[in-house]
Design a protein around this motif. Structure first.
Motif, PDB file in Angstrom:
ATOM      1  N   GLU A 255       0.724  -0.919  -0.014  1.00 37.90           N
ATOM      2  CA  GLU A 255       0.052  -0.182   0.054  1.00 37.90           C
ATOM      3  C   GLU A 255       0.748   0.714  -0.356  1.00 37.90           C
ATOM      4  N   HIS A 256       0.557   2.165  -0.614  1.00 43.62           N
ATOM      5  CA  HIS A 256       1.383   3.494  -1.070  1.00 43.62           C
ATOM      6  C   HIS A 256       0.523   4.620   0.016  1.00 43.62           C
ATOM      7  N   GLY A 257       1.235   5.320   0.636  1.00 41.97           N
ATOM      8  CA  GLY A 257       0.688   5.972   1.961  1.00 41.97           C
ATOM      9  C   GLY A 257      -0.006   5.821   3.106  1.00 41.97           C
ATOM     10  N   MET A 258       0.388   6.039   3.849  1.00 45.09           N
ATOM     11  CA  MET A 258       0.090   5.924   5.451  1.00 45.09           C
ATOM     12  C   MET A 258      -0.436   6.514   6.251  1.00 45.09           C
ATOM     13  N   ALA A 259      -1.937   6.204   6.826  1.00 45.56           N
ATOM     14  CA  ALA A 259      -2.201   7.239   7.604  1.00 45.56           C
ATOM     15  C   ALA A 259      -1.676   7.181   9.373  1.00 45.56           C
ATOM     16  N   VAL A 260      -2.103   8.545  10.029  1.00 40.27           N
ATOM     17  CA  VAL A 260      -1.010   8.540  11.330  1.00 40.27           C
ATOM     18  C   VAL A 260      -2.026   8.748  12.152  1.00 40.27           C
ATOM     19  N   THR A 261      -1.913   8.636  13.374  1.00 40.03           N
ATOM     20  CA  THR A 261      -2.997   9.662  14.724  1.00 40.03           C
ATOM     21  C   THR A 261      -2.164   9.345  15.898  1.00 40.03           C
ATOM     22  N   GLN A 262      -2.575  10.453  16.988  1.00 37.94           N
ATOM     23  CA  GLN A 262      -1.674  10.442  17.857  1.00 37.94           C
ATOM     24  C   GLN A 262      -1.960  10.088  19.040  1.00 37.94           C
ATOM     25  N   ARG A 263      -1.123   8.979  19.607  1.00 32.18           N
ATOM     26  CA  ARG A 263      -1.457   8.317  21.341  1.00 32.18           C
ATOM     27  C   ARG A 263      -1.574   9.248  22.361  1.00 32.18           C
ATOM     28  N   GLY A 264      -2.571   8.757  23.023  1.00 30.99           N
ATOM     29  CA  GLY A 264      -2.548   8.844  23.913  1.00 30.99           C
ATOM     30  C   GLY A 264      -3.291  10.664  24.911  1.00 30.99           C
ATOM     31  N   THR A 265      -3.970  10.871  24.107  1.00 31.48           N
ATOM     32  CA  THR A 265      -4.528  12.601  23.800  1.00 31.48           C
ATOM     33  C   THR A 265      -5.444  12.279  24.980  1.00 31.48           C
ATOM     34  N   MET A 266      -6.011  11.969  25.653  1.00 25.66           N
ATOM     35  CA  MET A 266      -7.538  11.608  26.578  1.00 25.66           C
ATOM     36  C   MET A 266      -7.527  13.041  27.413  1.00 25.66           C
ATOM     37  N   GLY A 267      -6.442  13.644  27.409  1.00 29.56           N
ATOM     38  CA  GLY A 267      -6.754  15.011  28.285  1.00 29.56           C
ATOM     39  C   GLY A 267      -6.799  16.412  27.298  1.00 29.56           C
ATOM     40  N   SER A 268      -6.697  16.407  25.764  1.00 34.49           N
ATOM     41  CA  SER A 268      -6.314  17.703  24.938  1.00 34.49           C
ATOM     42  C   SER A 268      -7.560  18.050  25.120  1.00 34.49           C
ATOM     43  N   PRO A 269      -7.391  19.548  24.829  1.00 33.94           N
ATOM     44  CA  PRO A 269      -8.394  19.702  24.068  1.00 33.94           C
ATOM     45  C   PRO A 269      -9.848  19.246  22.925  1.00 33.94           C
ATOM     46  N   LEU A 270      -9.129  18.720  22.049  1.00 34.11           N
ATOM     47  CA  LEU A 270      -9.664  18.284  21.712  1.00 34.11           C
ATOM     48  C   LEU A 270     -11.145  16.642  21.820  1.00 34.11           C
ATOM     49  N   ASN A 271      -9.892  15.814  21.865  1.00 38.01           N
ATOM     50  CA  ASN A 271     -10.707  14.649  23.012  1.00 38.01           C
ATOM     51  C   ASN A 271     -11.506  14.864  23.735  1.00 38.01           C
ATOM     52  N   TYR A 272     -11.612  16.463  24.509  1.00 42.71           N
ATOM     53  CA  TYR A 272     -12.456  16.776  25.809  1.00 42.71           C
ATOM     54  C   TYR A 272     -14.178  17.111  25.128  1.00 42.71           C
ATOM     55  N   TYR A 273     -13.819  18.171  23.409  1.00 44.78           N
ATOM     56  CA  TYR A 273     -14.934  18.318  23.345  1.00 44.78           C
ATOM     57  C   TYR A 273     -15.325  17.330  22.236  1.00 44.78           C
ATOM     58  N   MET A 274     -15.067  16.487  21.860  1.00 41.76           N
ATOM     59  CA  MET A 274     -15.452  15.166  20.988  1.00 41.76           C
ATOM     60  C   MET A 274     -16.354  13.688  21.771  1.00 41.76           C
ATOM     61  N   ASP A 275     -15.605  14.186  23.123  1.00 43.09           N
ATOM     62  CA  ASP A 275     -16.278  13.268  24.129  1.00 43.09           C
ATOM     63  C   ASP A 275     -17.482  13.773  24.663  1.00 43.09           C
ATOM     64  N   LEU A 276     -17.213  15.056  24.420  1.00 42.06           N
ATOM     65  CA  LEU A 276     -18.346  16.079  25.015  1.00 42.06           C
ATOM     66  C   LEU A 276     -19.975  15.964  24.548  1.00 42.06           C
ATOM     67  N   GLY A 277     -19.126  15.884  23.030  1.00 35.41           N
ATOM     68  CA  GLY A 277     -19.920  16.001  21.505  1.00 35.41           C
ATOM     69  C   GLY A 277     -20.601  14.197  21.545  1.00 35.41           C
ATOM     70  N   GLY A 278     -20.324  13.398  22.123  1.00 35.20           N
ATOM     71  CA  GLY A 278     -21.119  12.188  22.218  1.00 35.20           C
ATOM     72  C   GLY A 278     -20.015  10.923  21.412  1.00 35.20           C
ATOM     73  N   ALA A 279     -18.920  11.268  20.929  1.00 38.90           N
ATOM     74  CA  ALA A 279     -17.447  10.612  20.305  1.00 38.90           C
ATOM     75  C   ALA A 279     -16.036  10.622  21.522  1.00 38.90           C
ATOM     76  N   ILE A 280     -16.455   9.631  21.791  1.00 40.51           N
ATOM     77  CA  ILE A 280     -14.570   8.752  21.747  1.00 40.51           C
ATOM     78  C   ILE A 280     -13.854   8.494  20.896  1.00 40.51           C
ATOM     79  N   ASN A 281     -12.717   9.338  20.799  1.00 37.21           N
ATOM     80  CA  ASN A 281     -12.013   9.160  20.203  1.00 37.21           C
ATOM     81  C   ASN A 281     -10.715   7.780  20.766  1.00 37.21           C
ATOM     82  N   ASN A 282     -10.932   6.767  19.991  1.00 38.97           N
ATOM     83  CA  ASN A 282     -10.130   5.581  20.376  1.00 38.97           C
ATOM     84  C   ASN A 282      -8.536   5.498  20.148  1.00 38.97           C
TER      85      ASN A 282
END
Length: 593
Positions: free
Chosen positions: A387-414
């Motif tokens: 496969e050419h191209g690879m998706a990337v994610t950040q680990r351990g971001t539970m306390g970040s504003p992104l995950n806080y607001y996502m969780d608040l809106g009803g989505a848990i970032n795996n």
């Protein structure tokens, strides 16, 4: 005997004669007083005139000897022989010199405009220092208790008595140091150190993340220098172009998280900004540059690092205090008031989202796409996947504003709950890698360890991407969405098949004989949502990040409609950026800018 009596009589007469030649203290005092006609307040010895001759005879002591050459038409009276002019027990007495608690003489001629020395000083009447000890606190020392403790809680502060130089302003040690502006103000930045600032803040240099806060709270023509990333943001430039007489200068490359070059720093010094603003945790200035800012009396303020909801609120609060009230400046606003309004607005939205959203679903936030990466899976000599191209994610971001607001809106970032490993970012493989050989080449991702658990599978419940409880992934920008959609097999939904007597999701690898099965953790069709981005990046933490909660709720729970989200974004920009968004502008924001 007769002669003895005569001798005694003669001696008595002699004594009486001698006693009659001594001047009367009372008469002498009256003569001295009646001869004096004015008071010289600048002398250590005061001159007095027109003292009534009705003094009590026992009230005053005789004066000390005076230099006869100084006693001509005026008679000199030492201060300690004078009565108190306010002493009602002796209405005919003359004014007496006043002393402070340190026994220093106080000039009676000093102007006293009111009973409140602080009020007088505030009106522009500087306090007059005491002659002996330089006491310049501006209060009435004649009524003070002895000053045993050098810290006087009742003493006027610096703003009330600008002439008090006994306690110079505190240097914050981080750059600007004390301001030479007599009308300076002092704030505490994120470091907790006091920073002196000019009373009026009109020229600010700020990094990319700080620039959006400065322009939101400061209004027209406040930003004079920034980072190139901020100037490259089309929404930011469109929104604030009407509030800029001249465009800010690009002093930093990128987002300003690393020091600017020497040429640009020299240009900064020549600009003479009132303050430079950076984000905590970023290396925006070198130690030498910080020292140069201090030498040039340019203040240096650190805002909170925008890594949590609370730190975003704190950064805006600090910036509000830093900028102050510019509402009397053309195009300016009251930054303190607007910062308070922002807190209320954002907190009200968070409360509203919390009340509407109860059920939560799973998602995965993808932060990047490495188009140069080549992923291969082999089994002995067989090439199974390329496969050419690879998706990337950040680990351990539970306390970040992104995950806080996502969780608040009803989505848990795996990705936020998969906190294993030493790396901060990982490639995402939505397949079961088993014990086969894997390699990621032509990319820095080759140095990342391959996770044995896929980010597209919730290991605790075996929920996978494409199921009702895992309906979508959220990506940081459109390039990631385009990369996923161009994937040959990894990111496709292949459906399920019966393999070796059981049903599984996946596909046969490209080994030529269709015997090698690859299990996929994609079990159905799914959505790819591009995260919105406006003047600020909602993902990394900014004044707009709280809007993420409403947007996520609209996508994953249906608690809000798209119309609700569009109306709220438009309202926010008008209230806090003073800009009326068009429908096309909102499309750009919701499309990731």
């Amino acid at each position: 005997m007769k002669k003895s009596r005569i001798f005694l009589v003669l001696m008595l007469i002699l004594v009486l004669i001698l006693a009659g030649c001594r001047p009367s203290p009372v008469i002498e005092q009256i003569l001295y007083d009646q001869s004096a006609d004015e008071i010289d307040w600048d002398s250590d010895v005061y001159l007095v005139e027109d003292v009534p001759d009705t003094q009590n005879k026992d009230q005053q002591m005789p004066p000390e000897k005076q230099d006869e050459s100084k006693i001509k038409d005026k008679k000199m009276i030492e201060p300690d022989t004078l009565g108190d002019k306010n002493d009602n027990s002796n209405p005919g007495s003359v004014p007496q010199t006043q002393y402070d608690e340190n026994s220093n003489s106080v000039d009676p001629n000093a102007q006293v405009a009111s009973d409140n020395p602080k009020t007088d000083t505030a009106k522009g009447s500087p306090s007059r220092p005491d002659k002996e000890n330089g006491d310049n606190d501006g209060d009435d020392d004649s009524t003070d208790e002895p000053d045993e403790d050098p810290v006087d809680s009742d003493a006027p502060n610096d703003s009330e008595n600008p002439n008090d130089n006994e306690n110079p302003p505190i240097d914050n040690g981080d750059g600007g140091g004390p301001s030479e502006d007599p009308d300076s103000k002092q704030i505490l930045d994120d470091t907790g150190k006091p920073t002196d600032l000019p009373e009026n803040i009109n020229k600010v240099v700020a990094t990319a993340k700080a620039s959006s806060i400065v322009q939101m709270l400061g209004g027209k023509d406040i930003l004079t220098g920034t980072a190139s990333d901020y100037l490259a943001n089309p929404i930011a430039m469109k929104v604030f172009s009407a509030q800029m007489t001249t465009m800010p200068t690009a002093l930093w490359e990128g987002d300003g998280s690393n020091p600017m070059n020497d040429v640009n720093f020299t240009a900064l010094i020549r600009m003479k900004p009132d303050v430079c603003v950076v984000i905590s945790g970023e290396n925006s200035f070198s130690n030498e540059q910080i020292a140069a800012l201090k030498d040039n009396k340019i203040a240096y303020v650190t805002l909170s690092n925008l890594s949590t909801h609370d730190s975003i609120q704190k950064a805006i609060e600090i910036a509000g205090k830093m900028i102050g009230d510019r509402s009397k400046t053309s195009g300016g606003v009251d930054a303190n008031r607007l910062a308070d309004d922002y807190r209320s607005y954002s907190e009200n939205m968070i409360d509203d989202v919390s009340n509407r959203v109860s059920d939560k679903k799973n998602t995965l936030f993808l932060s990047g796409w490495d188009g140069s990466a080549i992923y291969t899976m082999t089994d002995e000599s067989k090439l199974l996947i390329e496969e050419h191209g690879m998706a990337v994610t950040q680990r351990g971001t539970m306390g970040s504003p992104l995950n806080y607001y996502m969780d608040l809106g009803g989505a848990i970032n795996n990705a936020s709950v998969m906190d294993q490993g030493a790396q901060s970012t990982y490639p995402v493989l939505p397949i079961n890698i088993n014990m086969r050989s894997h390699w990621i080449g032509s990319s820095s991702l080759a140095f990342y360890p391959i996770m044995t658990e896929s980010f597209t599978r919730v290991s605790s419940s075996d929920i996978c991407l494409g199921e009702s409880q895992f309906p979508a992934v959220v990506v940081a920008d459109k390039s990631i969405k385009n990369g996923i959609q161009s994937s040959a097999n990894l990111w496709k939904s292949h459906g399920n098949r019966t393999v070796d007597g059981h049903t599984d999701y996946g596909y046969y690898a490209m080994d030529g004989d269709a015997t090698t099965w690859v299990t996929s953790y994609i079990r159905g069709s799914y959505d790819i949502f591009v995260n919105p981005a406006g003047v600020c990046n909602w993902v990394t933490g900014s004044p707009e990040s709280f809007l993420e909660s409403m947007w996520i709720a609209s996508k994953f729970t249906g608690a809000y409609s798209e119309g609700d989200v569009r109306a709220t974004i438009k309202e926010f920009y008008k209230q806090f950026y003073r800009y009326e968004l068009s429908d096309r502008d909102i499309d750009m924001i919701l499309g990731g800018n």
